[in-house]
Write a protein that holds these residues in place. Structure first.
Motif, PDB file in Angstrom:
ATOM      1  N   ALA A  86       0.833  -1.199   0.000  1.00 49.81           N
ATOM      2  CA  ALA A  86       0.000   0.000   0.000  1.00 49.81           C
ATOM      3  C   ALA A  86       0.872   1.255   0.000  1.00 49.81           C
ATOM      4  O   ALA A  86       0.574   2.224  -0.713  1.00 49.81           O
ATOM      5  N   LEU A  87       1.944   1.239   0.783  1.00 52.24           N
ATOM      6  CA  LEU A  87       2.859   2.379   0.818  1.00 52.24           C
ATOM      7  C   LEU A  87       3.442   2.645  -0.563  1.00 52.24           C
ATOM      8  O   LEU A  87       3.488   3.790  -1.032  1.00 52.24           O
ATOM      9  N   ARG A  88       3.897   1.599  -1.225  1.00 47.54           N
ATOM     10  CA  ARG A  88       4.479   1.772  -2.558  1.00 47.54           C
ATOM     11  C   ARG A  88       3.442   2.294  -3.551  1.00 47.54           C
ATOM     12  O   ARG A  88       3.723   3.196  -4.347  1.00 47.54           O
ATOM     13  N   LEU A  89       2.242   1.765  -3.517  1.00 43.08           N
ATOM     14  CA  LEU A  89       1.186   2.229  -4.419  1.00 43.08           C
ATOM     15  C   LEU A  89       0.868   3.706  -4.189  1.00 43.08           C
ATOM     16  O   LEU A  89       0.706   4.477  -5.138  1.00 43.08           O
ATOM     17  N   LEU A  90       0.779   4.104  -2.934  1.00 42.49           N
ATOM     18  CA  LEU A  90       0.497   5.502  -2.618  1.00 42.49           C
ATOM     19  C   LEU A  90       1.628   6.416  -3.063  1.00 42.49           C
ATOM     20  O   LEU A  90       1.386   7.508  -3.577  1.00 42.49           O
ATOM     21  N   PRO A 259      12.818   0.987   3.856  1.00 48.72           N
ATOM     22  CA  PRO A 259      14.132   1.615   4.067  1.00 48.72           C
ATOM     23  C   PRO A 259      14.078   2.932   4.834  1.00 48.72           C
ATOM     24  O   PRO A 259      15.053   3.305   5.491  1.00 48.72           O
ATOM     25  N   ASP A 260      12.952   3.634   4.764  1.00 54.00           N
ATOM     26  CA  ASP A 260      12.822   4.905   5.470  1.00 54.00           C
ATOM     27  C   ASP A 260      12.289   4.745   6.886  1.00 54.00           C
ATOM     28  O   ASP A 260      12.032   5.738   7.577  1.00 54.00           O
ATOM     29  N   GLY A 261      12.105   3.504   7.328  1.00 56.36           N
ATOM     30  CA  GLY A 261      11.759   3.251   8.727  1.00 56.36           C
ATOM     31  C   GLY A 261      10.337   3.545   9.129  1.00 56.36           C
ATOM     32  O   GLY A 261      10.051   3.729  10.314  1.00 56.36           O
ATOM     33  N   ARG A 262       9.417   3.589   8.171  1.00 56.33           N
ATOM     34  CA  ARG A 262       8.035   3.929   8.517  1.00 56.33           C
ATOM     35  C   ARG A 262       7.190   2.696   8.842  1.00 56.33           C
ATOM     36  O   ARG A 262       6.245   2.791   9.625  1.00 56.33           O
ATOM     37  N   VAL A 401      18.390  -3.053   8.254  1.00 53.21           N
ATOM     38  CA  VAL A 401      17.319  -2.071   8.052  1.00 53.21           C
ATOM     39  C   VAL A 401      16.096  -2.431   8.896  1.00 53.21           C
ATOM     40  O   VAL A 401      15.491  -1.582   9.549  1.00 53.21           O
ATOM     41  N   ALA A 402      15.741  -3.709   8.888  1.00 51.84           N
ATOM     42  CA  ALA A 402      14.592  -4.154   9.675  1.00 51.84           C
ATOM     43  C   ALA A 402      14.850  -4.012  11.171  1.00 51.84           C
ATOM     44  O   ALA A 402      13.947  -3.664  11.944  1.00 51.84           O
ATOM     45  N   TRP A 403      16.079  -4.263  11.586  1.00 52.60           N
ATOM     46  CA  TRP A 403      16.441  -4.158  13.002  1.00 52.60           C
ATOM     47  C   TRP A 403      16.329  -2.714  13.492  1.00 52.60           C
ATOM     48  O   TRP A 403      15.923  -2.469  14.634  1.00 52.60           O
ATOM     49  N   LYS A 404      16.640  -1.775  12.639  1.00 50.12           N
ATOM     50  CA  LYS A 404      16.515  -0.358  13.006  1.00 50.12           C
ATOM     51  C   LYS A 404      15.073  -0.030  13.366  1.00 50.12           C
ATOM     52  O   LYS A 404      14.810   0.670  14.351  1.00 50.12           O
ATOM     53  N   TRP A 405      14.121  -0.538  12.580  1.00 53.39           N
ATOM     54  CA  TRP A 405      12.710  -0.302  12.889  1.00 53.39           C
ATOM     55  C   TRP A 405      12.333  -0.996  14.188  1.00 53.39           C
ATOM     56  O   TRP A 405      11.616  -0.432  15.016  1.00 53.39           O
ATOM     57  N   GLN A 406      12.818  -2.210  14.401  1.00 53.52           N
ATOM     58  CA  GLN A 406      12.496  -2.964  15.606  1.00 53.52           C
ATOM     59  C   GLN A 406      12.966  -2.224  16.866  1.00 53.52           C
ATOM     60  O   GLN A 406      12.259  -2.173  17.872  1.00 53.52           O
TER      61      GLN A 406
END
Length: 416
Positions: A86-90, A259-262, A401-406
């Motif tokens: 959804a993020l990519r589509l938007l 990648p932008d952490g959202r 990248v995923a760990w940064k969000w976690q």
């Protein structure tokens, strides 16, 4: 003798009658008229104000087809992969409607998307269950969809062995409800998010789209049956509507994060033991669980652990968008979505340790029912026909990248 009669004075405000008819005093009549005029004017003013509001003067943009704008229904859009799609589509200026019953998804992911794209007519969220045909039909009747991206499914191998009927119903019946609604409302493009699990454990690697489908568990069984059953279903749809376009994407093991952490991966606590190995690694690194449990060390592989093809979620949703753009009326496309490279579970664990900087304890346990030894993709067809290839192929970097969000979201999205 004179007879004097007493006459009563005329009361000016009292109505008189003649021949059964009443006459209202002019003074009272003018007061009543003023009240009627005032009330009429007030009602007229209210109507003008209501009609002037955007919600009244024009229908919802989601209910109309608009030239130059593609309206995509994203089922399961509150989940890990669906929210990233959804993020990519938007970001690419699509109009998006998310339908989710939040049994696996996160309302927090919806809130993030709404905050990022608050403009009128960009994004709407509808809470509904795809297992309810009436609810689904109502959604389709009230919205002008151009395409459907179907992510809504339960997909944990371990859980599927404990509750196979739930999986069969969810994966098969709910999809049929969506297909029927699409046919009834002339929505002609379907991008279906499938899985490499339909192939089971092939004799020959890497897996191509022509590899025989030999499932090992109920999740794989239902997802294998679906393309077969679709041949009959789609033939019926084609009979009704020859413009139907279907793209089936069989993806491999998904990792990574926006990648932008959202957005990130936030499995429900009760499903942690059934979830992805990436979520298990992060839980161990954060101390949520006591170490990491790896199931199966006696497979016929280089180090005894399973071999998997780890695809970054950003690459995966890119493949879905390319499939949407390339979908052709009257055709069914089937594509593998992976990196074309197999990595062992032991390799994955070591990459996770480096990405998180945490030296977690690892406990090796017997095999989990339904798992298979080795699977990785041949991606030549999707490269040739959709011009797609994976770009985020550094396993350690995707995990970092995923760990940064976690680390920034200790309680996931903070809401159920």
């Amino acid at each position: 003798m004179l007879n004097f009669s007493r006459s009563r004075p005329q009361r000016p405000n009292r109505p008189n009658s003649l021949g059964g008819m009443d006459f209202v005093d002019p003074v009272k009549k003018s007061g009543l008229a003023r009240k009627i005029i005032f009330a009429t004017g007030l009602v007229a003013l209210c109507i003008i104000i209501i009609k002037a509001s955007p919600t009244f003067s024009s229908p919802s943009p989601f209910s109309l087809h608009e030239t130059g704008t593609t309206h995509v229904l994203v089922t399961g859009g509150a989940g890990y992969i669906g929210s990233h799609a959804a993020l990519r589509l938007l970001k690419d200026s699509y109009r998006v409607t998310i339908v989710d019953n939040l049994s696996r998804g996160n309302l927090g992911a919806i809130k993030v998307l709404q905050d990022l794209f608050p403009e009128h007519g960009r994004l709407q969220f509808i809470y509904a269950d795809l297992g309810d045909p009436k609810a689904v039909n109502k959604i389709f009747s009230e919205n002008a969809f151009d395409a459907v991206m179907h992510f809504a499914a339960v997909a944990y191998v371990g859980e599927s062995t404990l509750d196979p009927l739930k999986y069969y119903h969810n994966i098969t019946s709910n999809t049929l409800v969506v297909l029927e609604a699409m046919a009834a409302h002339n929505v002609n493009t379907l991008i279906y998010s499938s899985t490499c699990a339909t192939y089971g454990e092939p004799e020959k690697m890497p897996i191509t789209e022509e590899t025989p489908q030999v499932p090992l568990d109920i999740t794989q069984l239902t997802r294998m049956e679906k393309p077969r059953r679709w041949q009959k279903i789609l033939s019926w749809i084609f009979h009704k509507n020859s413009d139907m376009a279907v793209m089936i994407l069989r993806y491999f093991n998904v990792i990574g994060s926006d990648p932008d952490g959202r957005l990130g991966e936030a499995p429900r606590p009760e499903l942690r033991e059934h979830g992805r190995i990436s979520a298990a690694c992060f839980d161990a690194a954060r101390g949520i669980t006591k170490g990491l449990k790896v199931r199966g060390t006696d497979y016929k592989t280089v180090d005894g652990t399973c071999i998997r093809d780890y695809i970054d979620v950003t690459d995966l949703v890119d493949a879905h968008v390319k499939a949407l753009r390339k979908a052709q009326p009257g055709e069914v496309g089937i594509y593998n979505v992976g990196t074309g490279q197999g990595r062992s579970v032991r390799e994955f664990v070591e990459a996770c340790k480096k990405a998180t900087g945490v030296s977690m304890d690892v406990e090796y346990l017997p095999r989990r029912p339904g798992d298979y030894a080795e699977v990785y993709s041949n991606t030549s067809k999707i490269l040739r026909e959709l011009n797609w290839s994976a770009k985020y192929t550094d396993l350690e970097n995707s995990l970092r990248v995923a760990w940064k969000w976690q680390k920034l979201h200790h309680n996931g999205y903070g809401v159920a």
